[in-house]
Design a protein around this motif. Structure first.
Motif, PDB file in Angstrom:
ATOM      1  N   GLU A 228       0.843  -1.200   0.000  1.00  0.00           N
ATOM      2  CA  GLU A 228       0.000   0.000   0.000  1.00  0.00           C
ATOM      3  C   GLU A 228       0.879   1.251   0.000  1.00  0.00           C
ATOM      4  OE1 GLU A 228      -3.349   2.233   2.819  1.00  0.00           O
ATOM      5  OE2 GLU A 228      -2.482   0.306   3.408  1.00  0.00           O
ATOM      6  N   THR A 230       0.941   5.450   0.351  1.00  0.00           N
ATOM      7  CA  THR A 230       0.241   6.645   0.792  1.00  0.00           C
ATOM      8  C   THR A 230       1.117   7.858   0.523  1.00  0.00           C
ATOM      9  OG1 THR A 230      -0.868   5.439   2.578  1.00  0.00           O
ATOM     10  CG2 THR A 230      -0.836   7.848   2.740  1.00  0.00           C
ATOM     11  N   SER A 265       3.546  -1.304   3.860  1.00  0.00           N
ATOM     12  CA  SER A 265       2.897   0.010   3.819  1.00  0.00           C
ATOM     13  C   SER A 265       3.997   1.044   3.633  1.00  0.00           C
ATOM     14  CB  SER A 265       2.132   0.264   5.125  1.00  0.00           C
ATOM     15  OG  SER A 265       1.583   1.566   5.128  1.00  0.00           O
TER      16      SER A 265
END
Length: 345
Positions: A228, A230, A265
């Motif tokens: 992921e 971000t 992440s």
């Protein structure tokens, strides 16, 4: 009165200062006649001041450049318009023994007894020019090396990969699988070395770059895991070579996913003081004892790693005038900080 506090005549002080300067100084009049030369000029050009004073400046100018020098001075005297950089121009000077000396000359105009004079501060830049020539030769050799990688190695490697893959499809042999893996490994190493030699240390034309769009473009290439990403809101724009910046982010993001795992992440954002950007992950992190080594060529902790990705990152950062540091992320993973970046908004 203490002897050290006795007044010094300004003219005597400045004359002593000029005559003991390490840089050469020559003063000419509007007709190009040398009216003064300091002692340092002898170390630079081989002429004593006495040999130069009263002669034309053409004495220390290579013959091929004499018409240009004469025209430049005459043009300035007549028009007052400067056609060269008076704060520092590189020009060869002619040594007494006949060889040319690379020099950097700074000019100043002044007057004395109503006479228009021009003084040049002359610095020998032979060492710098030699380093520039060496760097140019190294870059040319680097280009030749890259061409060898791109053609003389990549082409036969591609042929070997193709035939080996065909053989592996026809014959179920474990040895062929090892060969395919080894050839793929060689291909990866060649690609990384080629990228480093051809592009890693250099940047082309820079322009405003949207950082979020650049990160997204880098993430879209080769990221097939469930990791992921971000990117912080309003991360803004910076001045950079977009292609090289995308390559930098691509290597950092790939490094994060490789070490933090397929479900990693990864976060990209501005540093708190707005001095740069960070790329952080939630993986195992990098021990403090190893952080100075990870940018070294060939350094890797994986058997299938090439050890070139992070060196490329550092080279691109340096070429932009940035620095890169490693710390621990808030999640205990690795955090790469790019500093020295000026944001445009």
């Amino acid at each position: 009165m203490d002897e050290t506090s006795l007044p010094v005549r300004p003219d005597e002080f400045y004359q002593t200062l000029v005559e003991n300067a390490s840089e050469g100084m020559i003063t000419i009049d509007a007709d190009s006649k040398i009216v003064y030369a300091n002692p340092a000029i002898e170390d630079l050009l081989g002429y004593s001041p006495e040999e130069l004073i009263g002669s034309s400046k053409m004495r220390i100018i290579p013959e091929r450049l004499q018409p240009v020098h004469a025209a430049a001075l005459q043009s300035y005297v007549e028009s007052g318009e400067r056609n060269i950089d008076w704060d520092g121009i590189e020009l060869p000077a002619l040594h007494k023994d006949g060889h040319e000396v690379p020099t950097l000359i700074s000019l100043r105009e002044h007057s004395h007894d109503g006479e228009q004079l021009f003084t040049g501060i002359v610095r020998d830049i032979s060492d710098r020019k030699q380093r520039e020539d060496q760097l140019k030769n190294q870059n040319e050799r680097l280009d030749e090396f890259a061409d060898i990688l791109a053609h003389d190695i990549k082409n036969p490697l591609g042929v070997a990969q193709g035939y080996t893959e065909l053989a592996a499809e026809e014959y179920d042999a474990e040895e062929l699988r090892y060969v395919v893996e080894s050839l793929d490994r060689i291909d990866e190493i060649v690609d990384d070395v080629l990228e480093l030699s051809k592009q890693g240390a250099f940047v082309g034309e820079t322009a405003p770059v949207d950082v979020e769009a650049c990160v997204d473009a880098a993430w879209a290439v080769g990221m097939e895991s469930a990791a992921e990403l971000t990117v912080e809101d309003d991360i803004g724009r910076i001045e950079a070579d977009e292609s090289r910046l995308r390559e930098l982010f691509g290597n950092l993001l790939q490094n994060a996913v490789t070490h933090a795992g397929p479900e990693a992440s990864v976060r990209v954002g501005r540093l708190p003081d707005d001095s740069g950007l960070f790329v952080a992950d939630d993986g195992p992190g990098i021990p403090a004892s190893d952080r100075d080594d990870v940018f070294e060529r060939g350094y890797t902790t994986r058997e299938d790693g090439t050890g070139y990705g992070l060196e490329i990152v550092q080279q691109i950062a340096r070429a932009h005038g940035w620095t890169i540091e490693i710390s621990e992320s808030d999640d205990g993973g690795a955090r790469f900080e790019l500093r020295g970046i000026d944001f445009l908004d």
